[in-house]
Design a protein around this motif. Structure first.
Motif, mmCIF file in Angstrom:
data_model
loop_
_atom_site.group_PDB
_atom_site.id
_atom_site.type_symbol
_atom_site.label_atom_id
_atom_site.label_comp_id
_atom_site.label_asym_id
_atom_site.label_seq_id
_atom_site.Cartn_x
_atom_site.Cartn_y
_atom_site.Cartn_z
ATOM 1 N N THR A 31 -8.898 2.801 1.721
ATOM 2 C CA THR A 31 -8.272 1.710 0.969
ATOM 3 C C THR A 31 -8.887 1.518 -0.413
ATOM 4 O O THR A 31 -8.150 1.432 -1.409
ATOM 5 N N LEU A 78 0.821 -1.208 0.000
ATOM 6 C CA LEU A 78 0.000 0.000 0.000
ATOM 7 C C LEU A 78 0.858 1.261 0.000
ATOM 8 O O LEU A 78 0.472 2.282 -0.583
ATOM 9 N N ALA A 127 -5.240 4.107 4.793
ATOM 10 C CA ALA A 127 -5.447 2.685 4.506
ATOM 11 C C ALA A 127 -5.945 1.984 5.758
ATOM 12 O O ALA A 127 -5.405 2.169 6.849
#
Length: 365
Positions: free
Chosen positions: A194, A18, A210
């Protein structure tokens, strides 16, 4: 006996994935609700080492606990005016009442406390409404508050085809312009969660928040970004019983054996997070084979149907409710009619966490 196994290597991997996807934006790791029930005390240092730039939580109590684990900024956005503010915590400002208290109350935190003003761009949950923006931004600027951030929450980013996300993004841009016109210059503008991080890189702004993806679950149906689920929930088989055709099981006698066969008792119930309403809607996996849950879920146990038990399930075998070796949390959620967010938050009560996984594996991947 009931265990949630947490793979810290998966947490590290997901954080790195991420972080890369965030590009030039900062990565805020959302670790509210005890890191989505994965255990913040163990998870936060792993995320910190894997590239987290900041952490987000809901409550001030959570913020204080996370602040003790990291030197990175920690933002909390659920609080009420008058609560003691922990040292070193950044605050979300969700209403005019909160802003007035920060400006006027003798018990308010120091003027230098970093603040993130929350604007409502269409989710209509919390955040300053459009009619309040000009006054709020002007008052914050005149009072010399340390407004470092501006943020909002997206309502339907998990459906990339829904145009509402685009409308919210336009509203957020309007808020950014209004804040600048009032003399504010927040350097941490954040909107993307996210699903938006995975599907709308244009909404990254200065920071992305996230959450679910850090724990290895896809927020968008059918998505695959190489994330690794971190939690496996399992329990040992407590008993195997032979039943004759027609014999009923559990409270209410709501299910009866369709033929001669066997059941297994699993020591997990609604006191542990296996909801009573899930009756008949999920399976457990033993040695790679799925078996349906039958009868009422009890406080401490539930029953599965083994049929002829041709694979020889026996006492002590590991029964995976979801996770490695069984169905995924997403598949489980689909079966019981909920979402994977709720499923990973379900294990509680007598569930104990066990940690493993190589947090350095694939560090340069």
């Amino acid at each position: 006996m009931l265990t949630a196994r947490i793979d810290l290597g998966a947490i590290a991997h997901n954080t790195r994935v991420l972080k890369r996807l965030a590009g030039d934006a900062r990565l805020m790791c959302v670790v509210k609700a005890d890191a989505y029930n994965h255990g913040a005390e163990r998870v936060v240092p792993v995320m910190d080492a894997a590239g987290a730039d900041a952490f987000g939580v809901a409550t001030l109590e959570e913020a204080a606990a996370v602040r003790a684990l990291t030197d990175a900024p920690v933002l909390a956005w659920l609080w009420v005016p008058g609560q003691p503010i922990p040292d070193g915590v950044e605050l979300g400002v969700p209403t005019m009442e909160h802003l007035r208290w920060l400006i006027d109350a003798p018990s308010a935190p120091p003027a230098g406390t970093p603040l993130h003003i929350k604007v409502d761009t269409g989710m209509h949950r919390s955040g300053l409404g459009r009619h309040e923006w000009d006054e709020a931004f002007a008052r914050a600027a005149q009072a010399g508050l340390n407004v470092v951030g501006l943020f909002s929450h997206l309502a339907v980013a998990d459906d990339p085809a829904d145009p509402y996300t685009g409308a919210q993004a336009e509203s957020f841009q309007e808020a950014v312009r209004a804040a600048a016109a009032a003399g504010l210059s927040p350097t941490v503008r954040h909107l993307a969660n996210t699903p938006a991080l995975l599907s709308r890189p244009d909404l990254a702004f200065d920071q992305v928040r996230a959450g679910l993806g850090l724990y290895g679950l896809e927020p968008i149906a059918g998505g695959d970004h190489g994330l690794r689920p971190a939690m496996t929930w399992s329990a040992p088989v407590l008993a195997v019983k032979r039943l004759a055709a027609g014999e009923p099981v559990s409270y209410g006698l709501t299910w009866s054996a369709p033929r001669d066969g066997y059941t297994a008792v699993i020591p997990a119930g609604y006191a542990d997070g296996v909801a009573r309403s899930w009756q008949g809607a999920f399976t457990v996996t033993v040695a790679g084979k799925q078996y349906p849950q039958v009868g009422r879920v009890c406080m401490d146990q539930f029953i599965v149907w083994l049929g002829d038990n041709e694979d020889g399930v026996r006492v002590g075998d590991d029964a995976v409710i979801f996770g490695a070796g069984g169905v995924s949390a997403t598949e489980f959620a689909a079966g019981v009619g909920t979402i994977n967010y709720e499923v990973v938050c379900a294990p509680k009560g007598r569930t104990r966490r066990v940690y493993g996984g190589d947090i350095l594996a694939g560090e340069k991947e």
